[in-house]
Design a protein around this motif. Structure first.
Motif, short mmCIF file in Angstrom:
data_model
loop_
_atom_site.label_atom_id
_atom_site.label_comp_id
_atom_site.label_asym_id
_atom_site.label_seq_id
_atom_site.Cartn_x
_atom_site.Cartn_y
_atom_site.Cartn_z
N UNK A 30 0.71 -1.29 -0.06
CA UNK A 30 0.02 -0.03 -0.03
C UNK A 30 0.83 1.24 0.07
N UNK A 31 1.91 1.26 0.71
CA UNK A 31 2.97 2.54 0.76
C UNK A 31 3.45 2.49 -0.66
N UNK A 32 3.54 1.46 -1.28
CA UNK A 32 4.30 1.66 -2.98
C UNK A 32 3.06 2.20 -3.64
N UNK A 33 2.02 1.83 -3.45
CA UNK A 33 0.70 2.26 -4.40
C UNK A 33 0.64 3.83 -3.70
N UNK A 34 0.73 4.24 -2.91
CA UNK A 34 0.52 5.71 -2.31
C UNK A 34 1.79 6.36 -2.64
N UNK A 35 2.90 5.97 -3.40
CA UNK A 35 3.77 6.90 -3.80
C UNK A 35 5.37 6.83 -3.09
N UNK A 36 5.34 5.92 -2.06
CA UNK A 36 6.58 5.80 -1.64
C UNK A 36 7.18 4.45 -1.94
N UNK A 45 9.11 -5.31 -0.02
CA UNK A 45 7.94 -5.59 -0.86
C UNK A 45 8.09 -7.05 -1.30
N UNK A 46 7.91 -7.98 -0.47
CA UNK A 46 8.01 -9.42 -0.78
C UNK A 46 7.42 -10.31 0.25
N UNK A 47 7.03 -11.66 -0.05
CA UNK A 47 6.18 -12.19 0.74
C UNK A 47 7.23 -13.35 1.35
N UNK A 48 8.51 -12.98 1.37
CA UNK A 48 9.44 -13.84 2.01
C UNK A 48 9.36 -13.84 3.52
N UNK A 49 9.26 -14.67 4.31
CA UNK A 49 9.11 -14.29 5.82
C UNK A 49 10.30 -13.81 6.30
N UNK A 50 11.38 -14.15 5.95
CA UNK A 50 12.77 -13.76 6.50
C UNK A 50 12.72 -12.16 6.63
N UNK A 82 -0.12 13.00 2.26
CA UNK A 82 0.44 12.51 3.73
C UNK A 82 -0.60 11.77 4.73
N UNK A 83 -1.91 12.55 4.83
CA UNK A 83 -2.64 11.82 5.79
C UNK A 83 -3.28 10.57 5.23
N UNK A 84 -3.57 10.89 4.23
CA UNK A 84 -4.44 9.49 3.41
C UNK A 84 -3.54 8.50 3.44
N UNK A 85 -2.08 8.63 2.92
CA UNK A 85 -1.39 7.61 2.83
C UNK A 85 -0.90 7.03 4.19
N UNK A 86 -0.79 7.70 5.30
CA UNK A 86 -0.47 7.23 6.67
C UNK A 86 -1.66 6.40 7.14
N UNK A 87 -2.79 6.84 6.96
CA UNK A 87 -3.90 5.98 7.38
C UNK A 87 -4.23 4.80 6.60
N UNK A 88 -4.09 4.88 5.24
CA UNK A 88 -4.25 3.77 4.30
C UNK A 88 -2.98 2.31 4.85
#
Length: 208
Positions: A30-36, A45-50, A82-88
């Motif tokens: 979601x952070x990536x989607x919001x521009x970060x 940005x991985x499903x690797x548990x490590x 900023x606010x929308x990004x933090x909340x999402x």
């Protein structure tokens, strides 16, 4: 509250890993989607548990059924809003856990209805996937830094209050331990857990 049953611990490992990985991956995505792109650049940005496991948080989740993973680093300055990004981003983790819990519950119901369970192991694994994901979502919404609930709360507090709340982070682990020695989890978090299960049951009622 605490469960040291070896069978439950082994059966709960899939639920633990799923809860942690899904939670932190959701934050990162979601952070990536919001521009970060910070989570992408730091390998989150991985499903690797490590990439996501915090040893202490894993132990707490294992023995107390409430715990945490390694927080995803983000740069709110990169968000388009900023606010929308933090909340999402903050809500993404707990919401993903609730979704995963519901999906696991659906699978469990389907298996029960179709009489597909041939052993007691799989029902226990599915049940613990549901339980750990629900508990992980609830626990992380506690408004104590660095948990997600505090990040949501900070979006609505005055700046001076945010500094005071953020200053508690150095004491967070001790505060959590103290809370576990009080009726807090029994009287606050357990009823919330039951509320979530009641909502799940209400949604699934037409199919039961």
């Amino acid at each position: 509250m605490f469960d040291f049953n070896i069978l439950s611990i082994i059966a709960g490992l899939p639920g633990l890993l799923i809860a942690m990985v899904v939670h932190e991956y959701a934050h990162a995505q979601v952070a990536d989607w919001m521009g970060d792109d910070t989570p992408r650049m730091t390998g989150r940005l991985t499903l690797n548990p490590v990439a996501h496991i915090d040893p202490v948080g894993l132990i707490m989740l294992l023995v107390a059924q409430f715990g945490w993973a390694k927080p995803v680093m983000i740069n709110p300055g990169n968000f388009r809003n900023w606010r929308k990004g933090e909340i999402c981003v903050s809500l993404a983790g707990p919401m993903s856990n609730l979704l995963m819990a519901f999906l696991a519950l659906v699978v469990e119901v389907i298996f029960v209805k179709a009489h597909l369970f041939t052993t007691t192991a799989l029902p226990m694994v599915l049940h613990l996937i549901v339980l750990y994901n629900v508990n992980f979502a609830i626990f992380n919404m506690i408004p104590l830094p660095p948990l997600d609930g505090s990040r949501v709360l900070m979006c609505f507090l005055p700046t001076s209050w945010n500094y005071k709340l953020a200053s508690l982070e150095r004491y967070s682990f001790l505060i959590l331990i103290a809370l576990m020695m009080t009726p807090f989890f029994t009287y606050i978090l357990i009823p919330l857990q039951r509320l979530v299960f009641a909502l799940f049951s209400l949604i699934l009622a037409p199919f039961l």
